[in-house]
Design an enzyme around this catalytic site. Structure first.
Site, short mmCIF file in Angstrom:
data_model
loop_
_atom_site.label_atom_id
_atom_site.label_comp_id
_atom_site.label_asym_id
_atom_site.label_seq_id
_atom_site.Cartn_x
_atom_site.Cartn_y
_atom_site.Cartn_z
N SER A 145 -11.60 -10.32 -46.13
CA SER A 145 -11.68 -11.13 -44.70
C SER A 145 -10.60 -10.50 -43.71
O SER A 145 -11.08 -10.59 -42.49
CB SER A 145 -11.39 -12.53 -45.03
OG SER A 145 -11.70 -13.49 -43.91
N THR A 199 -14.74 -16.94 -40.46
CA THR A 199 -13.29 -17.78 -40.68
C THR A 199 -12.60 -17.06 -41.70
O THR A 199 -13.03 -16.37 -42.76
CB THR A 199 -13.60 -19.24 -41.05
OG1 THR A 199 -12.32 -19.71 -41.27
CG2 THR A 199 -14.56 -19.16 -42.32
N GLU A 200 -11.16 -17.06 -41.53
CA GLU A 200 -10.25 -16.18 -42.46
C GLU A 200 -10.50 -16.48 -43.89
O GLU A 200 -10.10 -15.38 -44.64
CB GLU A 200 -8.83 -16.49 -41.89
CG GLU A 200 -8.34 -16.21 -40.70
CD GLU A 200 -8.51 -17.48 -39.78
OE1 GLU A 200 -9.57 -17.80 -39.47
OE2 GLU A 200 -7.43 -17.92 -39.28
N ASN A 201 -10.81 -17.56 -44.18
CA ASN A 201 -10.75 -17.95 -45.56
C ASN A 201 -12.19 -17.39 -46.44
O ASN A 201 -12.40 -17.87 -47.38
CB ASN A 201 -10.30 -19.48 -45.95
CG ASN A 201 -11.56 -20.31 -45.05
OD1 ASN A 201 -11.78 -20.24 -43.95
ND2 ASN A 201 -11.90 -21.57 -45.71
#
Lengths: 240, 223, 240, 223
Positions: free
Chosen positions: D90, D48-50
């Site tokens: 990320s 996940t990007e975060n």
């Protein structure tokens, strides 16, 4: 060289009108709620700081944190990737009324621009947004047959961040996904102000586990039981 | 009193200008001596390019951990509150302007702030290391050097003859004879050995000295 | 998805003639001696891989590691910042004889070029080397009144690295300053091969302490008592 | 059998193509369903990007830790072997080509691989998030979507009319009616509902379908 300050009001005292302020967090994860609210308190008491440019992935949620800053009228412009949330009313109202500016930046580009500022890289190329409306007016270049957009670093006057542990020299750790933009912002801001859940002595954080080295940190205040923005929002809390 | 400062004395003089809590990178070799001469009560935090912040003195011989070294590949120790990080983060600290002071040795330094400290010319194997990064980004880039070469030629010059490390990057020069700031592309004399006249100093300097109203005495303890 | 391989020979089996090989380490700190020597063994047994381009901060020391690769005749070119060491004989002899190529890159630029490759940034601007011989022929640009040199990403076919802990998914930690270029190289290479002092099960490395996430790692071999290059060199060991 | 696949069935079909050990990013919303339908013995690792790799299912209600969320700001849990990292690292994973698959929803997808999934036009507050990065770098960028809009217009088109998210980035499309690859700027039909003729499919597709010799049946279990 102890970087701790005694309280939240002291921590945010140097933030002035018109500054670019990076605020850590992705949604509620990592949002430095107590520092934000201390800044709102100062604005309500003194009328300053106002006309801030705020850099954050989002643009506030509910009636707390950045949303409460916007409601208070302190924010002239947001630089963010996703100015929506479960309850984006604060930003949306002012934006549609033309009372607040918006620079929309793709999330990876936002992260990389902040990282570049901290690392002394004035510009770089990314594939993100090439050929889209977001890239309009930006220089493009071709490398190895593929097109890229040139993006500039994004610096700030101040960053306000939430950490888990801090030692008195400013070495930081974060909690889970609350890390997100904070290590990047710590390096990109001229002055970095941190609220930490616990302040420890130098040597108490393993040098292997430091995420943000103290060189990037200027002031630390302990907030031992920090509020979590998402939890506040779900509880319907308003800061006003 | 000697007719010039020793290397240790030059390093001592440079150390006096480092503030408490300053983040400092010391170049390989002679500049490393600066760490020894911090004034009482002033504790700098030392950075090394290979990914360590807040390192301390060399370990006792035989106690070296060769995974814990500085940019000169000498064994070091850690102080409380140290941190490890990778090379990109480390040079981000350098280029990003996070260091307060970088102190480097040099072959030549020019009045326009140009520095030549990486190559003495096209012969042999060229090697640049971190020098071309270190000259950029630190808030103050200082040079420590003998005032002249071993065969007596000026190291402070109008324009560098040797290959440049960086353009217009040096802000202060500590030599065996003087302390000078580089301002508006000129050497401004701040301190000189009290035993030496301005004319004598000018005679061994390859560029014109700017003389402010006040010129201090350069005095260092015996070391 | 277990990324462990049974032995060093298997780990280096896919490295082919002419590849660009990044080798972790700064001097002896972080040098994956056992992987390097396994590669030399293969070359001596089979004549391959040869004509490698090796990326490392240095260019070997004494008669072990990269120096032994050079002595063996496997290396066509070095890309490094500082091809000197306590005992740089191996590289120096071949370089002065015109038998090995050299691309000299300032150390911070080397790190950033490798980082850019891993992060999908094809080019960036740095102040380092502007106005010097090293920047000759490179594009320059002015940002905010200061001059910068454009640098390109630096990718590799393979990286061989030394880690402290690895879990079977490839999450890594390093030991002290042995971290240096390795996390960058892990991301910049098409295939990343790691020797770890200890291989553990997923979950045994705290997610907060992972330095290189497993997404960057392809093969892991346990070398439980790794040799340290500097210690070997000081003991006068030759690998031949 | 229904005349089209449900969203769950589209997600199921997309999940069948994910290899064991693949690194996968699932877009916010509908694509998140893909995680539920991994075939037995195939275990993808989700990004996940975060800043989280190897997360698992949502926690039980009331057990949420709001510091542990995904890009859609939903609470998640960790699997053994997870890692945290900052946003630049990320998105380095994303842009750097380290993800094997990104699966995204869309408003429109064009035969030239252009994707439009971030904006339905100039009204309201624009918000792009990570979409413009996610379409670049993953080895395979797949779209899952109903084949037509709610009012029956094609979502697979010759050229996108809505603002683009990325140019020439999509490689595979899973719809409620078919599976298509984008090759040489054309939609190549790989699978279609067995109850539907090619002519019927073409009639609800806004660009010409390329028909290879073999076209499979698109069949999904009841879910």
């Amino acid at each position: 060289m102890d970087k701790t300050v005694p309280d939240l009001a002291t921590a945010v005292a140097g933030i002035e009108d018109g500054m670019v302020v990076m605020v850590g967090g992705f949604g509620g994860s990592g949002a430095p709620i107590e520092l934000i609210h201390a800044l709102i308190d100062r604005f309500k008491a003194t009328g300053s700081p106002k006309n801030l440019t705020v850099v954050n992935n989002n643009a506030g949620n509910g009636r707390i944190g950045i949303a409460a800053m916007i409601d208070a009228g302190m924010v002239g412009k947001m630089i963010c990737s996703f100015p929506r949330s479960a309850d984006p009313r604060a930003f949306t109202e002012k934006y549609l009324a033309g009372e607040i500016g918006l620079e929309l930046v793709p999330q990876g580009t936002l992260a990389e621009r902040i990282r570049a500022a901290g690392a002394g890289i004035p510009a770089f190329y990314t594939p993100a947004s090439y050929g889209t409306d977001v890239a309009k007016g930006k220089p493009v270049a071709e490398f190895d047959g593929k097109h890229y957009v040139q993006e500039r670093w994004l610096k700030a006057d101040v960053a306000i961040l939430k950490a888990e542990l801090a030692d008195t020299l400013g070495n930081l750790t974060y909690r889970k996904a609350a890390r997100n933009f904070s290590p990047l912002m710590a390096a990109a801001a001229a002055k970095t102000i941190v609220q930490a859940t616990k302040i420890v002595q130098p040597g108490e954080i393993d040098p292997e586990h430091v995420v943000t080295p103290g060189i990037f940190v200027d002031a630390i205040v302990e907030v031992s039981d920090p509020k979590q923005e998402e939890a506040l929002m779900r509880a319907g809390v308003a800061y006003a | 009193m000697s007719t010039k400062l020793s290397n240790a004395q030059i390093a001592w003089r440079a150390a006096q200008d480092i503030e408490d809590g300053a983040y400092v990178n010391l170049g390989i070799g002679f500049p490393e001596m600066v760490a020894k001469f911090q004034p009482p009560g002033k504790q700098a935090i030392f950075h090394t390019e290979n990914g360590v912040l807040n390192f301390g003195e060399a370990p006792v011989e035989g106690e070296e951990d060769w995974d814990l070294i500085n940019a000169g590949k000498k064994a070091i120790t850690l102080r409380p509150g140290a941190a490890f990080f990778h090379h990109a983060d480390s040079f981000g600290m350098v280029r990003g302007g996070h260091l307060d002071v970088a102190i480097l040795g040099t072959y030549e330094v020019a009045e326009n702030g140009d520095l030549a400290n990486w190559s003495t010319g096209p012969r042999g194997v060229p090697a640049v290391g971190g020098a071309m990064d270190l000259v950029h980004g630190a808030k103050r880039v200082a040079v420590i050097t003998d005032h002249v070469t071993k065969d007596g030629r000026p190291k402070l010059v109008k324009r560098c003859a040797l290959p440049l490390t960086g353009v217009g990057c040096v802000t202060r020069v500590y030599t065996s004879l003087a302390v000078l700031d580089i301002e508006d592309e000129r050497f401004v004399l701040r301190e000189k050995l009290p035993t030496m006249s301005v004319a004598e100093l000018q005679a061994v300097t390859g560029a014109e000295l700017v003389l402010p109203d006040q010129i201090g005495d350069l005095v260092a303890p015996e070391l």
